[in-house]
Design an enzyme around this catalytic site. Structure first.
Site: not given
Ligand code: NAD
Ligand code: UDP
Length: 310
Positions: A187, A115, A146, A76, A33, A64
């Site tokens: 990061r 993941a 998170y 994410s 998205n 789908l």
């Protein structure tokens, strides 16, 4: 050849995985998205075996209308500045998004991969971190959206494995860097490289004595493919064991770029882990996997990318 679904397919890791699975001859469907990803990561793909669907995974994946052999849930926000900006979306991607991907995998009798992250270990009291360590996570701190979403996603994955017989892979990724991590990602490697290249102040949070172990993207992608094709259903750490302080990596990047940027010290974010290094004994034993790209070499490839982006 197989059919692979990659959620978060327009992100940093998702786009490299897409290239990898297409190059192996598989059909790939990417779902994203664009909350933190970019179409520029997938615009180069010309293959007619690739389909992109713009969609929020947290809203479900029922529409789908395809069969999948592998479902990889990578959607994410992943950078601390992104998940601090989108805490609710991050929790939903790890919870509702994970259930959507798990249900799809069950319906397709597919292999499912989540993941996950070294953040499940929080600010660790065990060093380096083996998969058997349960972690030290603050469930109400700013990073919890998170960390706890990923811990929930792991729990959901094991519940589907145990109760519904789903074939699963739980991948705990340690800090990975490389081309396609977007300039504003926030990061450490990206910030330092872009700041150094632009002659801006290089921002160290805290005194820079905290450590991380940075893995180059091509090594991670090799490990992911190996794990996916293995039959391993327990968690596996993937990362580089070359641990450096954050100050050291900033100085290395300044050195490689030949920058005249000065280092400045900013407040350390709340609950920022003090040390992190993966114990990759399981990946070595089960997958025969070992990172190959040195930090110096990986940083050179990455800096070259940012030179072209800035
Ligand atoms: P990224 O931000 O570049 O990629 C994440 C992608 O997911 C983006 O394209 C984003 O738009 C998409 N996305 C997020 N929420 C979505 C939703 N609800 N629906 C559809 N798409 C959505 O980050 P990345 O570094 O490529 O991380 C990818 C995955 O790997 C994440 O799950 C992250 O937690 C995990 N991970 C990454 C690292 C790392 O060092 N890069 C470390 C540990 C774990
Ligand atoms: N960091 C920093 N300056 C920056 C960005 C990050 O000093 O501009 C530090 C951050 O506080 C952390 C480490 O670098 O200690 C790694 O941060 P990153 O966001 O890359 O990943 P994390 O491991 O925190 O998820």
């Amino acid at each position: 050849m197989a059919s692979v679904l990659i959620t978060g397919g327009a992100g940093f890791i998702g786009s490299h995985l897409t290239d990898r699975f297409l190059s192996e001859g598989h059909d790939v469907v990417g779902v994203d998205n664009f909350i933190t990803g970019s179409s520029s990561n997938i615009n180069h793909i010309k293959s007619d075996r690739y389909t992109f669907v713009e969609k929020d995974v947290s809203g479900g994946l029922d529409s789908l209308d395809r069969r999948f052999d592998y479902v990889l849930h990578f959607a994410s926000p992943a950078s601390p500045i992104d998940y601090l900006k989108y805490p609710v979306e991050t929790l939903l991607a790890g919870s509702a998004g994970t259930h959507a991907a798990l249900d799809l995998a069950v319906n397709n009798n597919a292999v499912f991969m989540i993941a996950s992250t070294s953040e499940v270990y929080g600010d660790p009291h065990v060093h380096p971190q083996p998969e058997s360590y349960w972690g030290n996570v603050n469930s109400v701190g700013p990073r919890s959206c998170y960390d706890e979403a990923k811990r929930y996603a792991e729990a959901a994955t094991m519940a589907y494995h145990r109760a519904r017989g789903l074939d699963v892979r739980i991948l705990r990724i340690f800090n990975t860097y490389g081309p396609r991590m977007r300039v504003e990602d926030g990061r450490a490697v990206t910030n330092f490289a872009c700041q150094a290249l632009e002659g801006k102040q290089v921002t160290i949070y805290g005194d820079g004595s905290q450590t991380r172990s940075f893995c180059y993207i091509s090594d991670l992608v090799d490990g992911i493919a190996k794990l996916l094709y293995s039959g391993e259903t327990d968690p596996v750490n993937l990362g580089n064991t070359e641990e450096t302080t954050i100050l050291q990596i900033a100085e290395t990047i300044i050195g490689i770029t030949g920058s005249t940027s000065e280092i400045v010290f900013k407040p350390l974010p709340v609950d920022d882990p003090k040390q992190r290094q993966p114990d990759i004994s399981r990946a070595r034993e089960i997958l025969g996997w070992e990172p190959k790209v040195s930090l110096e070499e990986g940083l050179k490839y990455t800096i070259k990318y940012y030179i072209s982006e800035l």
